[in-house]
Design a protein around this motif. Structure first.
Motif, PDB file in Angstrom:
ATOM      1  N   VAL A 113     -32.804   4.853 -11.123  1.00  0.00           N
ATOM      2  CA  VAL A 113     -33.172   3.900 -12.166  1.00  0.00           C
ATOM      3  C   VAL A 113     -32.932   4.595 -13.501  1.00  0.00           C
ATOM      4  N   ALA A 114     -32.300   3.870 -14.416  1.00  0.00           N
ATOM      5  CA  ALA A 114     -32.009   4.375 -15.755  1.00  0.00           C
ATOM      6  C   ALA A 114     -32.680   3.459 -16.755  1.00  0.00           C
ATOM      7  N   GLY A 115     -33.512   4.008 -17.589  1.00  0.00           N
ATOM      8  CA  GLY A 115     -34.193   3.165 -18.569  1.00  0.00           C
ATOM      9  C   GLY A 115     -35.507   3.742 -19.017  1.00  0.00           C
ATOM     10  N   ARG A 116     -35.516   5.001 -19.342  1.00  0.00           N
ATOM     11  CA  ARG A 116     -36.730   5.690 -19.755  1.00  0.00           C
ATOM     12  C   ARG A 116     -37.429   5.004 -20.926  1.00  0.00           C
ATOM     13  N   PHE A 117     -36.663   4.481 -21.850  1.00  0.00           N
ATOM     14  CA  PHE A 117     -37.235   3.964 -23.086  1.00  0.00           C
ATOM     15  C   PHE A 117     -37.402   2.454 -23.055  1.00  0.00           C
ATOM     16  N   LEU A 118     -37.988   1.957 -21.999  1.00  0.00           N
ATOM     17  CA  LEU A 118     -38.268   0.541 -21.855  1.00  0.00           C
ATOM     18  C   LEU A 118     -39.526   0.225 -22.679  1.00  0.00           C
ATOM     19  N   PRO A 119     -39.432  -0.678 -23.647  1.00  0.00           N
ATOM     20  CA  PRO A 119     -40.586  -0.970 -24.509  1.00  0.00           C
ATOM     21  C   PRO A 119     -41.815  -1.381 -23.699  1.00  0.00           C
ATOM     22  N   TYR A 120     -42.968  -0.949 -24.167  1.00  0.00           N
ATOM     23  CA  TYR A 120     -44.215  -1.242 -23.470  1.00  0.00           C
ATOM     24  C   TYR A 120     -44.437  -2.743 -23.317  1.00  0.00           C
ATOM     25  N   ASP A 121     -44.096  -3.528 -24.341  1.00  0.00           N
ATOM     26  CA  ASP A 121     -44.268  -4.986 -24.265  1.00  0.00           C
ATOM     27  C   ASP A 121     -43.466  -5.581 -23.113  1.00  0.00           C
ATOM     28  N   ARG A 152     -45.171  -4.608 -19.799  1.00  0.00           N
ATOM     29  CA  ARG A 152     -46.366  -5.429 -19.569  1.00  0.00           C
ATOM     30  C   ARG A 152     -45.989  -6.863 -19.194  1.00  0.00           C
ATOM     31  N   LYS A 153     -45.023  -7.454 -19.927  1.00  0.00           N
ATOM     32  CA  LYS A 153     -44.622  -8.832 -19.679  1.00  0.00           C
ATOM     33  C   LYS A 153     -44.139  -9.040 -18.249  1.00  0.00           C
ATOM     34  N   PHE A 154     -43.333  -8.094 -17.735  1.00  0.00           N
ATOM     35  CA  PHE A 154     -42.757  -8.230 -16.401  1.00  0.00           C
ATOM     36  C   PHE A 154     -43.511  -7.428 -15.345  1.00  0.00           C
ATOM     37  N   GLU A 155     -44.675  -6.885 -15.722  1.00  0.00           N
ATOM     38  CA  GLU A 155     -45.521  -6.116 -14.815  1.00  0.00           C
ATOM     39  C   GLU A 155     -44.733  -4.997 -14.131  1.00  0.00           C
ATOM     40  N   LEU A 156     -44.008  -4.231 -14.953  1.00  0.00           N
ATOM     41  CA  LEU A 156     -43.195  -3.127 -14.446  1.00  0.00           C
ATOM     42  C   LEU A 156     -44.004  -1.837 -14.433  1.00  0.00           C
ATOM     43  N   ASN A 157     -43.727  -1.031 -13.451  1.00  0.00           N
ATOM     44  CA  ASN A 157     -44.332   0.282 -13.317  1.00  0.00           C
ATOM     45  C   ASN A 157     -43.214   1.309 -13.304  1.00  0.00           C
ATOM     46  N   PRO A 158     -42.714   1.724 -14.462  1.00  0.00           N
ATOM     47  CA  PRO A 158     -41.567   2.628 -14.458  1.00  0.00           C
ATOM     48  C   PRO A 158     -41.918   3.982 -13.851  1.00  0.00           C
ATOM     49  N   PRO A 159     -40.937   4.639 -13.254  1.00  0.00           N
ATOM     50  CA  PRO A 159     -41.187   5.960 -12.665  1.00  0.00           C
ATOM     51  C   PRO A 159     -41.377   7.004 -13.759  1.00  0.00           C
ATOM     52  N   GLU A 160     -41.895   8.144 -13.381  1.00  0.00           N
ATOM     53  CA  GLU A 160     -42.018   9.270 -14.298  1.00  0.00           C
ATOM     54  C   GLU A 160     -40.651   9.903 -14.476  1.00  0.00           C
ATOM     55  N   TYR A 161     -40.258  10.141 -15.725  1.00  0.00           N
ATOM     56  CA  TYR A 161     -38.993  10.793 -16.026  1.00  0.00           C
ATOM     57  C   TYR A 161     -39.301  12.244 -16.419  1.00  0.00           C
ATOM     58  N   PRO A 162     -38.801  13.210 -15.646  1.00  0.00           N
ATOM     59  CA  PRO A 162     -39.094  14.609 -15.957  1.00  0.00           C
ATOM     60  C   PRO A 162     -38.381  15.075 -17.242  1.00  0.00           C
ATOM     61  N   GLY A 163     -39.068  15.871 -18.030  1.00  0.00           N
ATOM     62  CA  GLY A 163     -38.470  16.435 -19.237  1.00  0.00           C
ATOM     63  C   GLY A 163     -37.885  15.368 -20.134  1.00  0.00           C
ATOM     64  N   GLU A 178     -35.061  13.658 -19.214  1.00  0.00           N
ATOM     65  CA  GLU A 178     -34.168  12.863 -18.365  1.00  0.00           C
ATOM     66  C   GLU A 178     -34.313  11.369 -18.670  1.00  0.00           C
ATOM     67  N   CYS A 179     -33.210  10.650 -18.614  1.00  0.00           N
ATOM     68  CA  CYS A 179     -33.205   9.192 -18.804  1.00  0.00           C
ATOM     69  C   CYS A 179     -32.878   8.460 -17.517  1.00  0.00           C
ATOM     70  N   VAL A 180     -32.612   9.218 -16.457  1.00  0.00           N
ATOM     71  CA  VAL A 180     -32.294   8.673 -15.136  1.00  0.00           C
ATOM     72  C   VAL A 180     -33.133   9.425 -14.120  1.00  0.00           C
ATOM     73  N   VAL A 181     -33.658   8.694 -13.141  1.00  0.00           N
ATOM     74  CA  VAL A 181     -34.465   9.333 -12.101  1.00  0.00           C
ATOM     75  C   VAL A 181     -34.086   8.738 -10.744  1.00  0.00           C
ATOM     76  N   ALA A 182     -34.077   9.592  -9.732  1.00  0.00           N
ATOM     77  CA  ALA A 182     -33.808   9.138  -8.361  1.00  0.00           C
ATOM     78  C   ALA A 182     -35.056   8.501  -7.795  1.00  0.00           C
ATOM     79  N   LEU A 183     -34.868   7.408  -7.063  1.00  0.00           N
ATOM     80  CA  LEU A 183     -36.000   6.748  -6.405  1.00  0.00           C
ATOM     81  C   LEU A 183     -36.057   7.171  -4.951  1.00  0.00           C
TER      82      LEU A 183
END
Length: 117
Positions: A88-96, A99-110, A112-117
């Motif tokens: 998944v790529a999208g570290r900087f997804l706005p909080y709004d 919240r609107k889409f009830e997303l739970n983004p993964p933790e991005y280490p350091g 990184e802007c991409v993380v393996a699921l």
């Protein structure tokens, strides 16, 4: 064309059709490209929604990618992804938006802007 692609490249990036496109009814040259992608043997890396897949229902009639890179958040169709690796790529997804889409983004280490699921 298929043999040429298999011989000349190590992978193909699939960013041909958007999530709203119909698999078999895509306008040329998209339909021809999708038909070619279905027959290649090298790995396919799909961005967000694999070409030919419905964003909700998944992949019937589309390609079978080896890698899926979901943008911002995995779409419903990612539940049917059977490839080797999902990112998944999208570290900087706005909080709004989160919240609107009830997303739970993964933790991005350091940084990184991409993380393996």
């Amino acid at each position: 064309q298929v043999q040429l692609i298999n011989d000349a490249y190590n992978a193909v990036v699939d960013a041909v059709l958007g999530a709203e496109a119909e698999a078999a009814e895509g306008p040329e040259p998209c339909a021809a490209i999708l038909a070619t992608l279905k027959h290649i043997r090298i790995p396919i890396v799909s961005l967000d929604v694999p070409s030919g897949w419905d964003a909700e229902a998944g992949g019937s009639g589309g390609i079978s990618p080896d890698v899926l890179v979901s943008l911002a958040a995995p779409k419903e169709c990612a539940r049917r992804f059977l490839g080797r690796q999902h990112f998944v790529a999208g570290r900087f997804l706005p909080y709004d938006v989160q919240r609107k889409f009830e997303l739970n983004p993964p933790e991005y280490p350091g940084t990184e802007c991409v993380v393996a699921l």
